[in-house]
Design a protein around this motif. Structure first.
Motif, PDB file in Angstrom:
ATOM      1  N   SER A 285      88.937 -44.354  67.309  1.00 21.40           N
ATOM      2  CA  SER A 285      89.850 -44.764  66.237  1.00 21.40           C
ATOM      3  C   SER A 285      91.235 -45.026  66.814  1.00 21.40           C
ATOM      4  O   SER A 285      91.644 -44.416  67.808  1.00 21.40           O
ATOM      5  N   ALA A 286      91.925 -45.962  66.172  1.00 25.28           N
ATOM      6  CA  ALA A 286      93.248 -46.394  66.626  1.00 25.28           C
ATOM      7  C   ALA A 286      94.062 -46.824  65.420  1.00 25.28           C
ATOM      8  O   ALA A 286      93.524 -47.036  64.331  1.00 25.28           O
ATOM      9  N   ARG A 287      95.360 -46.973  65.642  1.00 24.17           N
ATOM     10  CA  ARG A 287      96.237 -47.443  64.565  1.00 24.17           C
ATOM     11  C   ARG A 287      97.317 -48.341  65.139  1.00 24.17           C
ATOM     12  O   ARG A 287      97.623 -48.290  66.333  1.00 24.17           O
ATOM     13  N   LEU A 288      97.892 -49.135  64.257  1.00 21.66           N
ATOM     14  CA  LEU A 288      98.966 -50.047  64.632  1.00 21.66           C
ATOM     15  C   LEU A 288      99.982 -50.085  63.502  1.00 21.66           C
ATOM     16  O   LEU A 288      99.667 -50.541  62.391  1.00 21.66           O
ATOM     17  N   PRO A 289     101.203 -49.596  63.740  1.00 19.25           N
ATOM     18  CA  PRO A 289     102.240 -49.724  62.720  1.00 19.25           C
ATOM     19  C   PRO A 289     102.593 -51.202  62.516  1.00 19.25           C
ATOM     20  O   PRO A 289     102.750 -51.954  63.480  1.00 19.25           O
ATOM     21  N   VAL A 290     102.689 -51.611  61.271  1.00 19.13           N
ATOM     22  CA  VAL A 290     103.033 -52.992  60.946  1.00 19.13           C
ATOM     23  C   VAL A 290     104.553 -53.131  61.002  1.00 19.13           C
ATOM     24  O   VAL A 290     105.271 -52.345  60.405  1.00 19.13           O
TER      25      VAL A 290
ATOM     26  N   ASP B  23     103.344 -54.087  55.479  1.00 20.84           N
ATOM     27  CA  ASP B  23     104.110 -52.932  55.943  1.00 20.84           C
ATOM     28  C   ASP B  23     103.155 -51.765  56.147  1.00 20.84           C
ATOM     29  O   ASP B  23     101.947 -51.915  55.985  1.00 20.84           O
ATOM     30  N   GLY B  24     103.685 -50.619  56.523  1.00 18.50           N
ATOM     31  CA  GLY B  24     102.851 -49.442  56.751  1.00 18.50           C
ATOM     32  C   GLY B  24     102.171 -49.508  58.098  1.00 18.50           C
ATOM     33  O   GLY B  24     102.793 -49.811  59.114  1.00 18.50           O
ATOM     34  N   ALA B  25     100.880 -49.241  58.110  1.00 18.75           N
ATOM     35  CA  ALA B  25     100.093 -49.279  59.344  1.00 18.75           C
ATOM     36  C   ALA B  25      98.666 -49.680  59.010  1.00 18.75           C
ATOM     37  O   ALA B  25      98.212 -49.510  57.876  1.00 18.75           O
TER      38      ALA B  25
END
Length: 141
Positions: A35-40, A94-96
């Motif tokens: 799992s991974a994430r990217l802030p927008v 916005d957000g992630a």
């Protein structure tokens, strides 16, 4: 699975390459899951003000690639992507966004990883992604 490849290892490896430049963070490396994430942020948007498809694909491709590395068969040393496909079903401003990679096929010569990308705040699916990788072995002397 290679237990030495942790989120910290991948985040350090990616720090000075495209994943780090974009702000991708690997959150979890587990058996059959990454799992991974990217802030927008503004720089990841298209000129129309919505998340650029390339930003979404890069997050998904990074999750699939790191998943492949963590699940290489014995004797393999790397991989190369031979096909990728994405279906974009939504967007974010916005957000992630978050990505979860799971295997569809873990073979000795190829792997296929499916990645679901969601809006982290509400869980809405942003994209479905599939990546096929060819497994690379050292060349014989």
């Amino acid at each position: 699975m290679n237990n030495q490849l942790t989120p910290d290892v991948f985040n350090q490896r990616g720090a000075n390459t495209l994943p780090g430049y974009l702000g991708i963070e690997i959150l979890e490396i587990a058996k059959n899951r990454v799992s991974a994430r990217l802030p927008v942020r503004q720089q990841l948007l298209a000129p129309n003000g919505y998340l650029h498809a390339g930003s979404v694909v890069t997050l998904a491709d990074t999750a699939a690639g790191y998943a492949c590395m963590a699940h290489l068969p014995e004797g393999a040393h790397s991989f190369t992507t031979i096909e990728l496909k994405s279906n974009h079903l939504g967007t974010a401003r916005d957000g992630a966004i978050a990505a979860v990679a799971t295997p569809a096929h873990l073979g000795r010569t190829t792997q296929v990883w499916d990645v679901t990308v969601t809006d982290e705040a509400n869980g809405k699916t942003i994209a479905l992604f599939r990546c096929t990788q060819m497994i690379l072995y050292p060349k014989a002397a």
